[in-house]
Design a protein around this motif. Structure first.
Motif, PDB file in Angstrom:
ATOM      1  N   LYS A  15      22.497 -43.178  36.622  1.00 32.06           N
ATOM      2  CA  LYS A  15      21.997 -41.769  36.308  1.00 32.06           C
ATOM      3  C   LYS A  15      22.969 -40.980  35.612  1.00 32.06           C
ATOM      4  O   LYS A  15      24.245 -41.248  35.509  1.00 32.06           O
ATOM      5  CB  LYS A  15      21.906 -41.261  37.852  1.00 32.06           C
ATOM      6  CG  LYS A  15      21.047 -41.695  39.130  1.00 32.06           C
ATOM      7  CD  LYS A  15      19.506 -41.756  38.505  1.00 32.06           C
ATOM      8  CE  LYS A  15      19.006 -40.205  38.327  1.00 32.06           C
ATOM      9  NZ  LYS A  15      17.610 -40.378  38.113  1.00 32.06           N
ATOM     10  N   TYR A  18      26.220 -36.091  36.945  1.00 29.72           N
ATOM     11  CA  TYR A  18      26.857 -37.328  36.587  1.00 29.72           C
ATOM     12  C   TYR A  18      27.286 -37.541  35.211  1.00 29.72           C
ATOM     13  O   TYR A  18      27.719 -38.503  34.851  1.00 29.72           O
ATOM     14  CB  TYR A  18      25.801 -38.540  37.048  1.00 29.72           C
ATOM     15  CG  TYR A  18      25.322 -38.911  38.541  1.00 29.72           C
ATOM     16  CD1 TYR A  18      26.321 -39.379  39.193  1.00 29.72           C
ATOM     17  CD2 TYR A  18      24.339 -38.009  38.934  1.00 29.72           C
ATOM     18  CE1 TYR A  18      25.712 -39.710  40.516  1.00 29.72           C
ATOM     19  CE2 TYR A  18      23.907 -38.301  40.415  1.00 29.72           C
ATOM     20  CZ  TYR A  18      24.738 -39.118  41.149  1.00 29.72           C
ATOM     21  OH  TYR A  18      24.438 -39.119  42.352  1.00 29.72           O
ATOM     22  N   GLY A  57      26.995 -40.534  32.640  1.00 26.48           N
ATOM     23  CA  GLY A  57      26.482 -41.944  33.505  1.00 26.48           C
ATOM     24  C   GLY A  57      27.615 -42.828  33.480  1.00 26.48           C
ATOM     25  O   GLY A  57      27.472 -43.972  34.205  1.00 26.48           O
ATOM     26  N   TYR A  96      28.870 -43.283  37.067  1.00 29.68           N
ATOM     27  CA  TYR A  96      27.822 -43.674  38.095  1.00 29.68           C
ATOM     28  C   TYR A  96      28.345 -44.814  38.942  1.00 29.68           C
ATOM     29  O   TYR A  96      28.851 -45.820  38.283  1.00 29.68           O
ATOM     30  CB  TYR A  96      26.458 -43.618  37.505  1.00 29.68           C
ATOM     31  CG  TYR A  96      25.515 -44.014  38.766  1.00 29.68           C
ATOM     32  CD1 TYR A  96      25.001 -42.979  39.360  1.00 29.68           C
ATOM     33  CD2 TYR A  96      24.804 -45.285  38.963  1.00 29.68           C
ATOM     34  CE1 TYR A  96      24.054 -43.222  40.331  1.00 29.68           C
ATOM     35  CE2 TYR A  96      24.022 -45.508  39.760  1.00 29.68           C
ATOM     36  CZ  TYR A  96      23.586 -44.365  40.308  1.00 29.68           C
ATOM     37  OH  TYR A  96      22.528 -44.664  41.765  1.00 29.68           O
ATOM     38  N   PRO A  97      28.378 -44.891  40.376  1.00 27.87           N
ATOM     39  CA  PRO A  97      27.504 -44.024  41.133  1.00 27.87           C
ATOM     40  C   PRO A  97      28.365 -42.818  41.481  1.00 27.87           C
ATOM     41  O   PRO A  97      28.113 -41.971  42.246  1.00 27.87           O
ATOM     42  CB  PRO A  97      27.029 -44.649  42.396  1.00 27.87           C
ATOM     43  CG  PRO A  97      28.289 -45.734  42.316  1.00 27.87           C
ATOM     44  CD  PRO A  97      28.524 -46.100  41.125  1.00 27.87           C
ATOM     45  N   TYR A 140      29.980 -39.178  41.220  1.00 33.85           N
ATOM     46  CA  TYR A 140      29.433 -38.201  40.525  1.00 33.85           C
ATOM     47  C   TYR A 140      30.606 -37.384  40.030  1.00 33.85           C
ATOM     48  O   TYR A 140      31.743 -37.577  40.178  1.00 33.85           O
ATOM     49  CB  TYR A 140      28.614 -37.188  41.470  1.00 33.85           C
ATOM     50  CG  TYR A 140      29.498 -36.875  42.608  1.00 33.85           C
ATOM     51  CD1 TYR A 140      30.364 -36.000  42.960  1.00 33.85           C
ATOM     52  CD2 TYR A 140      29.080 -37.619  43.937  1.00 33.85           C
ATOM     53  CE1 TYR A 140      31.061 -35.896  44.022  1.00 33.85           C
ATOM     54  CE2 TYR A 140      29.478 -37.224  45.095  1.00 33.85           C
ATOM     55  CZ  TYR A 140      30.713 -36.340  45.304  1.00 33.85           C
ATOM     56  OH  TYR A 140      31.216 -36.063  46.454  1.00 33.85           O
ATOM     57  N   ASN A 160      20.321 -42.309  44.999  1.00 29.64           N
ATOM     58  CA  ASN A 160      21.384 -42.407  44.021  1.00 29.64           C
ATOM     59  C   ASN A 160      22.728 -42.722  44.541  1.00 29.64           C
ATOM     60  O   ASN A 160      24.037 -42.006  44.317  1.00 29.64           O
ATOM     61  CB  ASN A 160      21.327 -41.390  43.121  1.00 29.64           C
ATOM     62  CG  ASN A 160      20.022 -41.046  42.287  1.00 29.64           C
ATOM     63  OD1 ASN A 160      19.435 -42.221  41.924  1.00 29.64           O
ATOM     64  ND2 ASN A 160      19.421 -40.088  41.975  1.00 29.64           N
TER      65      ASN A 160
END
Length: 456
Positions: free
Chosen positions: A36, A66, A69, A72-73, A75, A426
């Motif tokens: 994400k 995010y 990215g 990620y995961p 944030y 997510n």
């Protein structure tokens, strides 16, 4: 239990979401998780009904950023907002912010909330040393038995602002913590007239003294604390953290040791100046890679010195609020299935054991989802009692018996068990449903809770 009745409409909404998700999983379950980027938002309507509080309506929203990215995961920024109301006056108004990227090498969390609860739970001091009579709250019982559905309640308004800073040492597993919390409590008896507005006579609450009123009359809650007050907490501590994933780790350890100090010159006054120590250890084990884990949490909180006002006793120190409050023991965030705040003492210890099974993953509406089932066992007890004089529990009213309110035995272990479901988007926006059952009728029967996040 009241929680079940309050959340029945929400359960229907969760079932609809789950049904839609499962249908999509059959189509998209072969797709791998997508990284994400940018902004992502999760939301949930709040719709419920309670016999005494009325209809609840509102919305909670969690905005995640995010960035490119690359993290990620994890944030970069999380902003949570919730506004919900009951038609009789209870409600939640809350903003919460969490980031590791606003200040270089520092994690910042900040919370601002105004919480109104027309029927806040109060069952007395020291767990089983205070007797809970369920029949007194059951309006289906004969008139000589029933007292009031809100006998074990009082009216509480809480204004809260907290901000915490966390940093890492040269060994990144170790960290330090510092923060400040401002709390303003307004306490009063339940406003029965307000709750009775618009009700048929058969459903109206009787105008009698509840347990809070009696504790005030007996002097177990003194005049300087009965109406609430303002307190400032200064916080400092240390953290050891090796988790592989913060929202739902599959392996690692997360341990905290925190001291909070409420100085007299910053609100509580010399009579209630105090400090408390909070120790929390959490550990996570992988049983089946990426699917099944076993996790546990052990906690202790106790007063180091001074006297805490009764309204601060339920407050549990934490670095990361996973709901509107962190209070107990008993209820959604500590002992699921046991009455909220059933176990109140000057020192408490507790534990949670849980299996978590991620049984399906899928890609839907351009988002990564997984569903998780959990089974759990929760337990806790008072290890240091609040000092109060049982001889004050007396009255000239006909049929009064002090043993209906206080017992002679020390507190024992309060135990509950149950299961739950998580719908996760997510890896960070987590809709949580738990149902717990108490093993002892002195703690109530059962509770169903709908909110956000894993317990720890």
């Amino acid at each position: 239990m009241l929680v079940v009745r309050m959340k029945r409409i929400n359960l229907i909404a969760i079932a609809l979401v789950l049904g839609t998700s499962l249908a999509s999983a059959q189509v998209d379950s072969t797709k791998t998780e997508k990284v994400k980027k940018g902004f992502n938002i999760g939301g949930l309507p709040v719709v419920a009904y309670d016999t005494d509080l009325g209809f609840e309506y509102g919305l909670l929203v969690n905005l995640f950023h995010y960035g490119d990215g690359s993290t990620y995961p994890q944030y970069r920024h999380s902003l949570y907002a919730e506004v919900s109301r009951y038609t009789k006056g209870s409600g939640i108004n809350r903003l919460y912010y969490d980031t590791k990227y606003l200040i270089p090498n520092i994690r910042l969390t900040a919370d601002l909330a105004y919480l109104t609860d027309k029927t806040y739970d109060f069952y007395g001091f020291n767990g089983y040393q205070s007797v809970y009579n369920e029949t007194w709250t059951d309006d289906t019982k004969p008139a000589h038995v029933y007292r009031s559905r809100v006998f074990y309640k009082y009216d509480r308004k809480l204004t809260r602002f907290t901000t915490d800073f966390q940093g890492k040492l040269s060994d990144k597993r170790f960290g330090w913590v510092g923060g400040i919390g401002l709390y303003n409590f307004q306490i009063s008896p339940v406003d029965v007239n307000k709750l009775n507005e618009g009700k048929d006579d058969a459903d109206k609450l009787p105008e009698i003294d509840g347990l809070y009123d009696k504790y005030v009359q007996w002097g177990l809650i003194d005049g300087d604390e009965k109406d609430g007050g303002f307190a400032t907490y200064i916080k400092a501590g240390a953290v050891f953290d090796t988790r592989d994933n913060e929202p739902n780790p599959m392996k690692g350890v997360w341990t905290e040791a925190i001291v909070t100090y409420a100085p007299s010159f910053l609100g509580v006054g010399s009579k209630y100046e105090h400090a408390k120590l909070t120790l929390t250890h959490r550990q996570y084990f992988t049983i089946v890679k990426d699917k099944l884990s076993f996790v546990y949490r052990l906690g202790y909180q106790g007063t180091l010195f001074g006297k805490m006002p009764f309204y601060l006793q339920p407050n549990m120190t934490t670095l990361f609020l996973r709901g509107a409050t962190s209070e107990g023991l008993g209820g959604a965030k500590t002992l699921r299935g046991i009455l909220r705040n059933r176990v109140m003492g000057d020192g408490i210890a507790y534990g949670n054991l849980e299996f978590r099974w991620k049984f399906v993953r899928f890609y839907f509406i351009k988002q990564n989802f997984y569903l998780s089932l959990n089974t759990f066992l929760d337990a806790g007890k008072v290890v240091k009692s609040i000092d109060f004089d049982k001889q004050k529990v007396t009255s000239t009213e006909v049929g009064f018996n002090a043993s209906d309110y206080v017992g002679d035995a020390n507190d024992a272990l309060h135990v509950s068990w149950g299961a739950g479901l998580r719908i996760v988007m997510n890896q960070n926006f987590i809709i949580a449903v738990d149902h717990g059952r108490a093993t002892d009728k002195r703690d109530g029967n059962a509770g169903t809770y709908i909110g956000l996040n894993f317990l720890f």
